[in-house]
Design a protein around this motif. Structure first.
Motif, PDB file in Angstrom:
ATOM      1  N   ARG A 205      37.192  32.241  71.310  1.00 57.92           N
ATOM      2  CA  ARG A 205      38.134  31.517  70.121  1.00 57.92           C
ATOM      3  C   ARG A 205      36.937  30.470  69.098  1.00 57.92           C
ATOM      4  NH1 ARG A 205      39.563  25.880  69.425  1.00 57.92           N
ATOM      5  NH2 ARG A 205      39.798  25.947  72.049  1.00 57.92           N
TER       6      ARG A 205
ATOM      7  N   LYS B  59      36.889  28.133  60.139  1.00 60.63           N
ATOM      8  CA  LYS B  59      36.614  26.963  58.870  1.00 60.63           C
ATOM      9  C   LYS B  59      35.044  26.802  58.066  1.00 60.63           C
ATOM     10  CE  LYS B  59      39.187  24.443  61.997  1.00 60.63           C
ATOM     11  NZ  LYS B  59      38.862  22.715  63.104  1.00 60.63           N
TER      12      LYS B  59
ATOM     13  N   VAL C 247      35.995  21.696  66.143  1.00 63.21           N
ATOM     14  CA  VAL C 247      35.694  23.144  67.251  1.00 63.21           C
ATOM     15  C   VAL C 247      36.142  21.886  68.337  1.00 63.21           C
ATOM     16  CG1 VAL C 247      35.994  24.951  67.533  1.00 63.21           C
ATOM     17  CG2 VAL C 247      35.624  24.827  65.329  1.00 63.21           C
TER      18      VAL C 247
ATOM     19  N   ASP D  68      37.326  30.616  65.895  1.00 67.97           N
ATOM     20  CA  ASP D  68      37.545  29.485  64.991  1.00 67.97           C
ATOM     21  C   ASP D  68      36.217  28.729  64.044  1.00 67.97           C
ATOM     22  OD1 ASP D  68      40.153  29.281  65.669  1.00 67.97           O
ATOM     23  OD2 ASP D  68      40.453  27.833  66.956  1.00 67.97           O
TER      24      ASP D  68
END
Ligand SMILES: NC(=O)c1ccc[n+]([C@@H]2O[C@H](COP(=O)([O-])OP(=O)(O)OC[C@H]3O[C@@H](n4cnc5c(N)ncnc54)[C@H](O)[C@@H]3O)[C@@H](O)[C@H]2O)c1
Length: 256
Positions: A71, A79, A59, A75
């Motif tokens: 964020r 994932k 990321v 994320d």
């Protein structure tokens, strides 16, 4: 394997101790999200983990921005499929100025050393609650335990992280989310040179380092893996009754 089936996020994972943590956590069975601003570095660490038979994803995020911290953690959770462990390791030495410091430099240091820890932890806790428990690990420094003549601003931020650890340990305990902090001493990573002097030549930096070496009872720099092993213990169920503590990993520096 001490992290079998655990889902782990490591910020500043593309270099130094963070990279060592990503590789060690993956060897111990975790699926790892490598978060960093350095895309090339992230890709290298993800490739290295996979080459060694582990599982990792990347990321990219600028963690000096609070909304990017949220964020990035979200994320990573998407994932990985959740989060059990967050090692919020991002931080910078920043400026050593006091009298003539620019507000931008002050804010950058506080943002990366303190705000990123606060927002990353808050975001991760939401995901950990869904899994019934979790472990948050921060990185402070010996400069978060004793004052630093070279880096007063850095030291103020790292003391903040140590305080945040205790407060979040209390706040999150009802959810079985543990919060602890590793406090590295001088560690052999690319960042070390900055601690030895921002505006000095290499000779002066080497002299400062030699002076510090005389203050380390175990008489060597830490290896990135030394710190990663402490984070591994804090992330694993081996430390399941440990929360709110600061662990110096410093060769005895603060024992004096
Ligand atoms: N090296 C030391 O002697 C030492 C001692 C005590 C504490 N620490 C702490 O360890 C942590 C990192 O140290 P290291 O020695 O492993 O560093 P390092 O220099 O090896 O790696 C730092 C990483 O942070 C990433 N990074 C920088 N700015 C970023 C940003 N805005 N957003 C996202 N990622 C960013 C870099 O790309 C790099 O991958 C910091 O919290 C630092 O305060 C270091």
């Amino acid at each position: 394997m001490r992290l079998k089936n655990k889902l782990a996020v490591v910020t500043a994972g593309a270099s130094g101790m963070g990279r060592a943590g990503c590789e060690l956590f993956a060897r111990e069975g975790a699926k790892v999200a490598v978060v960093d601003i350095n895309e090339k570095g992230v890709n290298e660490v993800v490739a290295a983990v996979k080459a060694a038979g582990g599982e990792a994803c990347g990321v990219i995020a600028d963690l000096s921005k609070h909304e990017e911290c949220r964020r990035a953690v979200n994320d990573a959770a998407e994932k990985l499929g959740g989060i059990d462990i967050l090692w919020s390791h991002a931080g910078i030495p920043g400026t050593s100025d006091v009298e003539d410091i620019k507000i931008e430099d002050f804010e950058l240091s506080m943002n990366l050393n303190v705000t990123s820890a606060f927002f990353s932890a808050g975001a991760a806790a939401k995901h950990m609650r869904k899994r019934g428990k979790g472990s948050i690990i921060f990185t402070a420094s010996v400069s978060g335990l004793v004052g630093s003549q070279l880096s007063p601003l850095y030291s103020a931020g790292k003391f903040g992280v140590v305080g945040l650890t205790k407060s979040l340990a209390l706040r999150f305990a009802p959810d079985q989310i543990r919060v602890n902090v590793v406090c590295p001493g001088l560690t052999n990573t690319p960042m070390l040179r900055q601690f030895m002097g921002r505006n000095v030549d290499d000779k002066a930096a080497a002299e400062t380092q030699a002076r510090f070496m005389t203050m380390i009872p175990l008489a060597r720099l830490a290896r990135p893996e030394d710190i990663a092993h402490a984070a591994l213990w804090l992330g694993s169920d081996d430390s399941s009754y440990v929360t709110g503590v600061s662990i110096p990993v410093d060769g005895g520096f603060v024992a004096k």
